[in-house]
Motif scaffolding. Sequence first.
Motif, mmCIF file in Angstrom:
data_model
loop_
_atom_site.group_PDB
_atom_site.id
_atom_site.type_symbol
_atom_site.label_atom_id
_atom_site.label_comp_id
_atom_site.label_asym_id
_atom_site.label_seq_id
_atom_site.Cartn_x
_atom_site.Cartn_y
_atom_site.Cartn_z
ATOM 1 N N MET A 132 -6.730 -4.086 -0.794
ATOM 2 C CA MET A 132 -7.200 -4.234 0.833
ATOM 3 C C MET A 132 -8.931 -5.166 0.436
ATOM 4 S SD MET A 132 -7.504 -0.473 1.730
ATOM 5 C CE MET A 132 -9.101 -0.824 2.445
ATOM 6 N N PRO A 180 -2.244 -5.910 3.164
ATOM 7 C CA PRO A 180 -2.970 -4.978 4.143
ATOM 8 C C PRO A 180 -4.393 -6.044 5.092
ATOM 9 C CG PRO A 180 -3.185 -3.941 2.520
ATOM 10 C CD PRO A 180 -2.575 -4.626 2.037
ATOM 11 N N GLY A 238 -6.893 -1.746 5.628
ATOM 12 C CA GLY A 238 -5.991 -1.060 4.670
ATOM 13 C C GLY A 238 -4.479 -1.442 5.481
ATOM 14 N N VAL A 253 0.903 -1.267 -0.496
ATOM 15 C CA VAL A 253 0.366 -0.176 -0.111
ATOM 16 C C VAL A 253 1.120 0.715 0.186
ATOM 17 C CG1 VAL A 253 -2.410 -0.460 1.041
ATOM 18 C CG2 VAL A 253 0.143 -0.395 2.620
ATOM 19 N N VAL A 279 -4.471 0.372 -3.417
ATOM 20 C CA VAL A 279 -4.235 0.417 -2.166
ATOM 21 C C VAL A 279 -5.579 -0.153 -2.120
ATOM 22 C CG1 VAL A 279 -4.968 1.400 -0.189
ATOM 23 C CG2 VAL A 279 -2.490 2.548 -1.638
ATOM 24 N N LEU A 280 -6.940 0.315 -2.349
ATOM 25 C CA LEU A 280 -8.022 -0.002 -2.475
ATOM 26 C C LEU A 280 -7.922 -1.846 -3.691
ATOM 27 C CD1 LEU A 280 -9.894 2.076 -3.323
ATOM 28 C CD2 LEU A 280 -9.552 2.145 -0.907
ATOM 29 N N GLY A 315 -11.890 1.205 4.851
ATOM 30 C CA GLY A 315 -10.168 2.111 5.384
ATOM 31 C C GLY A 315 -10.595 2.361 6.482
ATOM 32 N N THR A 348 -6.000 5.279 2.836
ATOM 33 C CA THR A 348 -7.077 5.319 3.845
ATOM 34 C C THR A 348 -7.030 6.049 4.965
ATOM 35 O OG1 THR A 348 -5.662 3.167 4.176
ATOM 36 C CG2 THR A 348 -6.833 2.488 3.004
ATOM 37 N N ASN A 364 -1.496 5.901 5.790
ATOM 38 C CA ASN A 364 -1.332 5.637 4.191
ATOM 39 C C ASN A 364 -2.415 6.971 3.724
ATOM 40 O OD1 ASN A 364 -3.628 4.482 2.134
ATOM 41 N ND2 ASN A 364 -1.639 3.827 2.327
#
Length: 372
Positions: free
Chosen positions: A332, A120, A124, A96, A328-329, A283, A151, A148
Amino acid sequence: MIYLDNSATTKPCQACIDTMLDLLSNDWGNPSSVHDLGIAAEHRLKQARSQVANALGAEENRVFFTSCGTEADNWAIFGAAERLGKRGKHIVTTAVEHHAVLHPMQKLEAKGFEVTYLQPDETGFVSVDALKAALRPDTILVSVMMVNNETGAVMPIADMIRATRRLSPLALFHTDAVQGFLKVPFKAKTLGADLISISGHKIHASKGVGALYIKPGLPLPAFIQGGGQEGNFRSGTENLPGICGFGAACADTDAAADIAKMTALRDLARKKLADIPGLQLIGRQEAPHIVNLSLPGLRSQGIINCLQSRGIYVSAGSACSKGHRSHVLESMHLAPAVIDGSVRVSFGRDNTEEDVDALHDALLEAIKTLKG
Ligand code: PLP
């Protein structure tokens, strides 16, 4: 205008603007010159270093100015690899991180380093246990961000440093604190990290300036070779207006008051927005300034455009990953519709409760417009 995109950049504060104008108009000498003008410029440089070090809780002579947070990240990562690459080839980071960390890591992989990307959880957050499982005796670098940028997850950096010292004594520990500096209380001197990256434009200074904290005694190789500025660590005539503006912005910040204000706004937003039909909060959202939300079924860009038509500025995930689905998303494991409808709201110290009300109403309006 209601500006709710403070994780992308912040409005320069008046102290920063005044200082930069003064530097450009008056103290415009080269700090390396040995005449009066140069000596005055050098004095301003020293003052700025002291102001940034003070805000960072660092030893004054261990703050090295860079052109941005990205440069500080690149320097830390490539410098650590150059210094310790003969003793080990293993690096640990997270999935992330900002691209300012991920892209240097990919370059090191192409050069024969082995990089472990910690995954993560669904909020996150990256745990100390995940790090412990990845650490090896030949690990030479651990790089984990403090906060981050999408998030608002706050990583357990102090515990991660302790685990690293125990399980990988060879390794340097770097943290990208671009989103954590003046948002999450810490002191560089006591945190224990070897390397800490920060950036000016996230804390009401200008773009084009950042810094790398290098722990006392650590001989990190220089990143830019040349005239020997920044104690021979980072050559190039200093961006004195930017650096002094950075110092002034640090000195002008009451971090505890700002954190309290942003935390109250974040909590208010989470509460108010929760009654919007279909809205999901995404998040961890522990950092005081970041609220990520999604309206599954709608597209981020459409929501952003609707909010903008009402004078409200937010962003889709990370401003640096324009046009791409957020890594990043995705890491997750959120549903694609949730990712595609996600919007990041990020507060600054100048926001108010009325801004949250306006956001709430504008989101309801956006849903009506986009669905209708
Ligand atoms: N790291 C994080 C976590 C960030 O959020 C950003 C910018 O958004 C950067 C690094 C890059 O900083 P800069 O814009 O100063 O290069």
